[in-house]
Scaffold this active site. Structure first.
Site, short mmCIF file in Angstrom:
data_model
loop_
_atom_site.label_atom_id
_atom_site.label_comp_id
_atom_site.label_asym_id
_atom_site.label_seq_id
_atom_site.Cartn_x
_atom_site.Cartn_y
_atom_site.Cartn_z
N ASP A 176 -7.06 -8.42 -0.74
CA ASP A 176 -6.85 -7.56 -1.90
C ASP A 176 -5.93 -8.22 -2.92
OD1 ASP A 176 -7.35 -4.18 -1.07
OD2 ASP A 176 -7.87 -5.85 0.22
N CYS A 220 -6.48 -8.22 7.54
CA CYS A 220 -6.19 -7.61 6.24
C CYS A 220 -6.88 -6.26 6.08
CB CYS A 220 -6.55 -8.58 5.12
SG CYS A 220 -5.38 -9.96 5.00
N GLU A 240 -8.53 -1.03 -6.25
CA GLU A 240 -7.14 -0.68 -5.94
C GLU A 240 -6.32 -0.78 -7.23
OE1 GLU A 240 -5.50 -2.06 -2.04
OE2 GLU A 240 -4.30 -3.30 -3.37
N SER A 261 -2.96 0.70 -3.24
CA SER A 261 -2.41 -0.16 -2.19
C SER A 261 -1.35 0.62 -1.43
CB SER A 261 -1.79 -1.41 -2.81
OG SER A 261 -0.89 -2.02 -1.92
#
Length: 563
Positions: free
Chosen positions: A91, A132, A453, A479
């Site tokens: 991300d 992740c 995000e 996030s």
């Protein structure tokens, strides 16, 4: 005719016997021999080591060494390891640009790729390695979907950065950008922070989605004890990896399946433990999707109820001052369980062959400052609250553990933006006033597509000193680094013609976290009238995977699963 030829190399209790047994399987046996395998090895269980190693980001750059330890354990236990890679996206590399559209959709690709490889080759067991945000849930989804013996090895957190004697996480760089813009930091100071804020391999050093999901994976019994918070660079991570390799062969021999481990009660426990440590809002996307693969159910209402009944006992960055390192030294997931022992069902079997209670009892570490006793909890409720109302009839989510008390109830005028980039320009351009409610739309699973995000926007609010006085609502997601009254996953989303699509600048939006309400102060008749006047939604992407994804993806309220 020779009737004594059976070519039986492997006990038929193994799925992989279909690959090596019988006259018609001479081709696969020849391939195996050509790769150096012996007849004796063909009789052993075939274990897939599914690795998301890549050389592009820190969360996975070290997983080749983890896989090596796993394979050593498998071989030592009498299995044959076959390592294969699948994709992983960070991300952090995709924030603030169109690349982020691909991140949530990658979850489905990863889960599907594990499924087709494991079933195509009729593997007997799996060790799944990843670290992740989308990768851990994808691996858990795959394990439960395929339902053959499996164990997860999470890659571990990154060590915290040390700057001027204080601990920081990489995510705080985005917050520092605001200070740079305001002249509170020099360019040389900011550049120095870039050099040290990501000190090595591992998932970002905070209670973001990656570490939240790693904690969840351990709490639902799918990893060995200690795995979630054992840091990427530690010898303990390699030991856990090797022990996982040893253990998977036993799980295959005993035919212990993921759905034997992940029951509804275990799923509830996973939510409880993760909420107690301030888990990420993205839990509300991934846990319903994982539950579905286990043939179980977890709705937003279920998540909200468990969160409401769970004391908040570990305050980890970004919500608090403690780090994942502190949490690990205090006992990690087992420490959380020990503190919640009177409220949690710990008598459930894990992939270790022991119950959570047995694993927690073996723990030596204790730190009541990092993991508080229940009677000294930071709050009587967990990290997440789910809000409903005329703006979110299907639901929305806020990380209440990161909201200051004075913003738990807020009303303010809407400032509407059609994408994150426009909102970020307005924030850095000093166009946002204290009390405003920023609305970012067209960022949902369909409308994004891919539900980007919004960390760049939320970090900009922090950096500009607005995070305690400005709210932000979106059909996108956040996030785990997000702080402040930021409400995401608003469903129905823009593409589904939810009310978020017709908010106008100046409309008053009411937020009441304690009452679980998100309301647009506009009459139902006016909302209907505005919706009727909207033109048909035009997708941003019309070809490739994202176009197919946008057509198939469901509501964020149900986990953004493909239908």
């Amino acid at each position: 005719m020779n009737e004594n030829i059976d070519f039986k190399y492997k006990d038929t209790k193994y799925r992989s016997s279909k690959v090596v047994n019988g006259l018609s399987m001479a081709g696969p046996r020849a391939h195996l021999r050509g790769m150096g395998y012996t007849s004796e090895e063909m009789s052993k269980p075939f274990i897939g080591v599914i690795n998301t190693f890549n050389e592009f980001h820190p969360g996975h750059v070290h997983l080749d060494t983890i896989a090596k330890a796993v394979k050593e354990g498998i071989s030592e236990a009498g299995g044959i390891p076959f390592e294969v890679n699948t994709i992983s996206i960070c991300d952090g590399f995709t924030l603030g640009h169109v690349g982020m559209c691909n991140v949530l959709p990658s979850r489905e690709i990863i889960a599907d790729s594990v499924e087709v490889f494991a079933n195509g080759n009729q593997l007997d067991g799996l060790v799944l390695i990843g670290g992740c945000d989308k990768i851990v849930p994808a691996m858990l989804m795959a394990a439960l979907r395929i339902n053959i013996p499996a164990i997860m090895v999470t890659g571990g957190p990154m060590l915290p950065a040390i700057y001027q004697g204080k601990e920081y996480g990489t995510y705080q760089l985005k917050e520092m950008a605001g200070k740079l813009v305001k002249g509170e930091l020099s360019v040389s100071e900011y550049t120095h922070m870039e050099e040290i804020f990501s000190p090595g391999p591992g998932s970002c050093a905070m209670m973001g989605t990656a570490n939240s999901m790693s904690i969840f994976a351990e709490a639902i019994g799918m990893t060995l004890p200690g795995c979630a918070t054992s840091h990427a660079v530690l010898g303990s991570k390699k030991r856990i990896a090797k022990e996982s390799g040893l253990r998977i062969v036993e799980l295959v021999q005993q035919n212990v399946l993921p759905r034997d481990i992940v029951t509804q009660e275990m799923l509830n426990l996973g939510v409880q433990i993760t909420m107690s440590a301030g888990g990420s809002t993205n839990l509300s996307l991934h846990i319903p999707a994982i539950a579905r693969e286990a043939h179980l159910k977890m709705t937003l209402e279920d998540l909200g109820t468990i969160s409401e009944q769970t004391p908040y006992i570990a305050k980890i960055k970004p919500s608090g001052d403690h780090t994942l390192w502190d949490l690990d030294q205090a006992g990690g997931v087992r420490g959380l369980m020990r503190s919640l022992e009177s409220l949690a069902n710990l008598d459930q079997m894990t992939v270790s062959g022991k119950t959570h209670r047995e694993n927690a009892a073996a723990l030596v570490e204790r730190n009541d400052e990092v993991i508080r006793p229940v009677d000294k909890a930071y709050a009587p409720h967990g990290s997440l609250v789910f809000l409903f109302g005329n703006l979110a009839s299907e639901g929305s989510v806020v990380k209440q553990s990161a909201v200051v008390p004075e913003m738990r109830k807020h009303s303010g005028p809407a400032r509407c933006f059609e994408c994150e980039e426009d909102a970020v320009k307005a924030i850095y351009g000093s166009q946002i006033q204290h009390g405003d409610v920023i609305v970012i739309r067209n960022e949902g699973p369909k409308s994004g597509p891919g539900m980007r995000e919004m960390l760049t926007a939320t970090a900009a609010l922090v950096g500009m000193g607005l995070s305690n006085s400005v709210a932000l609502i979106t059909d996108g997601r956040f996030s785990g680094a997000t702080r402040g009254p930021c409400i995401g996953h608003i469903s129905p989303e823009t593409a589904e013609r939810g009310p978020i699509a017709v908010i106008k600048d100046g409309d008053v939006i009411d937020i009441d976290i304690d009452r679980h309400l998100l309301q647009l102060r506009v009459s139902d008749e006016e909302i209907r009238s505005r919706l009727e006047k909207l033109p048909e939604f035009e997708p941003k992407v019309t070809e490739g995977y994202l176009a197919r994804y946008a057509k198939q993806v469901g509501s964020a309220a149900e986990g953004a699963i493909l239908k």
